[in-house]
Design a protein around this motif. Structure first.
Motif, short mmCIF file in Angstrom:
data_model
loop_
_atom_site.label_atom_id
_atom_site.label_comp_id
_atom_site.label_asym_id
_atom_site.label_seq_id
_atom_site.Cartn_x
_atom_site.Cartn_y
_atom_site.Cartn_z
N VAL A 58 146.18 95.28 -14.10
CA VAL A 58 146.50 94.06 -13.82
C VAL A 58 146.94 93.76 -12.42
CG1 VAL A 58 147.95 91.67 -14.04
CG2 VAL A 58 146.89 92.93 -15.97
N ALA A 59 147.71 94.58 -11.73
CA ALA A 59 148.16 94.43 -10.61
C ALA A 59 147.02 94.95 -9.52
CB ALA A 59 149.32 95.67 -10.20
N ASP A 60 146.18 95.92 -10.20
CA ASP A 60 145.03 96.63 -9.14
C ASP A 60 144.05 95.36 -9.02
OD1 ASP A 60 143.61 98.65 -7.77
OD2 ASP A 60 142.17 98.03 -9.33
N GLU A 61 143.88 94.91 -10.02
CA GLU A 61 142.74 93.72 -9.83
C GLU A 61 143.27 92.52 -8.82
OE1 GLU A 61 140.19 90.68 -12.76
OE2 GLU A 61 141.91 91.61 -13.78
N LEU A 62 144.37 92.24 -9.07
CA LEU A 62 145.07 91.10 -8.23
C LEU A 62 145.04 91.61 -6.61
CD1 LEU A 62 148.31 89.24 -8.95
CD2 LEU A 62 147.91 90.06 -6.51
N ILE A 63 145.48 92.94 -6.46
CA ILE A 63 145.59 93.15 -5.06
C ILE A 63 144.27 93.37 -4.44
CG2 ILE A 63 146.34 94.96 -3.64
CD1 ILE A 63 148.62 95.55 -5.65
N SER A 64 143.27 94.18 -5.38
CA SER A 64 141.99 94.47 -4.75
C SER A 64 141.14 93.34 -4.27
CB SER A 64 141.34 95.33 -5.61
OG SER A 64 141.10 94.92 -6.82
N GLU A 65 141.40 92.23 -5.36
CA GLU A 65 140.71 91.09 -5.00
C GLU A 65 140.95 90.23 -3.84
OE1 GLU A 65 140.51 88.56 -8.60
OE2 GLU A 65 139.15 89.70 -9.73
N PRO A 121 137.00 99.14 4.50
CA PRO A 121 137.01 99.71 3.35
C PRO A 121 138.36 99.45 2.75
CG PRO A 121 135.90 100.90 5.20
CD PRO A 121 136.77 99.78 5.64
N LEU A 122 138.08 99.72 1.32
CA LEU A 122 139.47 99.74 0.51
C LEU A 122 139.36 100.85 -0.49
CD1 LEU A 122 141.70 98.16 -0.86
CD2 LEU A 122 140.29 97.03 -2.17
N VAL A 123 140.43 101.61 -0.53
CA VAL A 123 140.50 102.62 -1.45
C VAL A 123 141.72 102.37 -2.39
CG1 VAL A 123 141.10 105.15 -1.66
CG2 VAL A 123 139.84 104.25 0.32
N THR A 124 141.41 102.55 -3.78
CA THR A 124 142.50 102.13 -4.72
C THR A 124 142.67 103.15 -5.64
OG1 THR A 124 143.35 100.51 -6.19
CG2 THR A 124 141.03 100.46 -5.70
N GLU A 125 143.83 103.47 -6.16
CA GLU A 125 143.71 104.43 -7.41
C GLU A 125 142.98 104.07 -8.38
OE1 GLU A 125 147.04 106.94 -9.85
OE2 GLU A 125 147.66 105.00 -8.78
#
Length: 265
Positions: free
Chosen positions: A47-54, A64-68
């Motif tokens: 949930v946190a990843d979706e919010l932040i990456s969007e 460029p975006l790198v996310t775990e």
């Protein structure tokens, strides 16, 4: 990069993600699943990843975006990018120990130059200002408006009485043997990227990490520590820790306040 905009967006997204994490932490069973590399993942991570990456992609579509949590982002190469660990310290989260953080950082030419570390269960928010200084913000922590900020600066260490912080979940004999090379007056354990922040606030002088980490684990805390005057170097040769490495894996490293006399590796 517009650092004013970057600071505002990273701070807001970290607080919003932290609020979503705490809703799950307080009100749900913390179901844990294993990812492909056997590391743990929970609904809160996703949930946190979706919010932040969007939010980051909308604000900075050309960076460029790198996310775990998105394996497809791990294949790219370059030395300038945004990097995210939406929930650093998943083991601390699952065991309800509180030492977990939201990490967002901006790496420029191989160095984390801006970052935010938010520990929602602790109510502690650390980040870099548009000029690169590190601060801790207190008060109600409103995503829409910043509160009182305290500028951070590392302590002047006493090598005869050092204060050391080490991992709470990943402590091992090799780490203990390295710490034993120093004259230690105080020993703390902490989870996630909070260890960098404790050096940044002057609550500790030295944080050695002799274990596996990834760049998304360290970039935000590294940026905060650098903004407070601290340093992060490789364990093997004491050269600066650089980002954008193949696979985004880190070597062993040492984070410290200048003035600490580093022991030989």
């Amino acid at each position: 990069m517009d650092y004013d905009r970057l600071t505002e967006v990273m701070r807001r997204l970290a607080l919003e993600a932290g609020a979503r994490i705490m809703e799950i932490y307080d009100n749900r069973d913390l179901e844990v699943r294993a990812k492909g590399d056997d590391s743990p993942v929970t609904l809160a991570d996703e949930v946190a990843d979706e919010l932040i990456s969007e939010g980051l992609r909308a604000a900075f579509p050309d960076v460029p975006l790198v996310t775990e949590e998105q394996a497809a982002t791990h294949d790219q190469q370059g030395d300038t990018f945004l990097i995210v660990d939406p929930l650093d310290g998943t083991k601390e989260f699952v065991q309800r120990r509180g030492d977990f953080t939201v990490n967002i950082a901006y790496v420029e030419t191989g160095l984390p130059v801006r970052g935010v570390v938010y520990a929602p269960a602790r109510g502690r928010l650390f980040y870099t200002t548009p000029t690169g200084l590190a601060v801790e913000e207190g008060g109600a922590l409103d995503p829409a408006a910043s509160g009182d900020r305290t500028e951070l600066a590392v302590a002047a260490p006493d090598n005869a009485a050092l204060r050391v912080v080490a991992s709470k979940s990943h402590r091992d004999a090799e780490t203990d043997a390295y710490i034993a090379k120093y004259a230690v007056a105080d020993m703390k354990s902490a989870g996630s990227s909070l260890k960098f922040c404790l050096v940044a606030t002057g609550e500790a002088d030295l944080y050695p990490r002799l274990g596996r980490t990834m760049e998304w684990d360290t970039a935000a805390g590294h940026a905060v520590l650098a903004g407070a005057g601290g340093r992060v170097v490789r364990f093997d040769d004491h050269t600066p820790l650089i980002y954008g490495k193949p696979g985004f894996a880190n070597p062993f490293f040492i984070a410290y306040a200048p003035g600490v006399t580093l022991a030989g590796s």
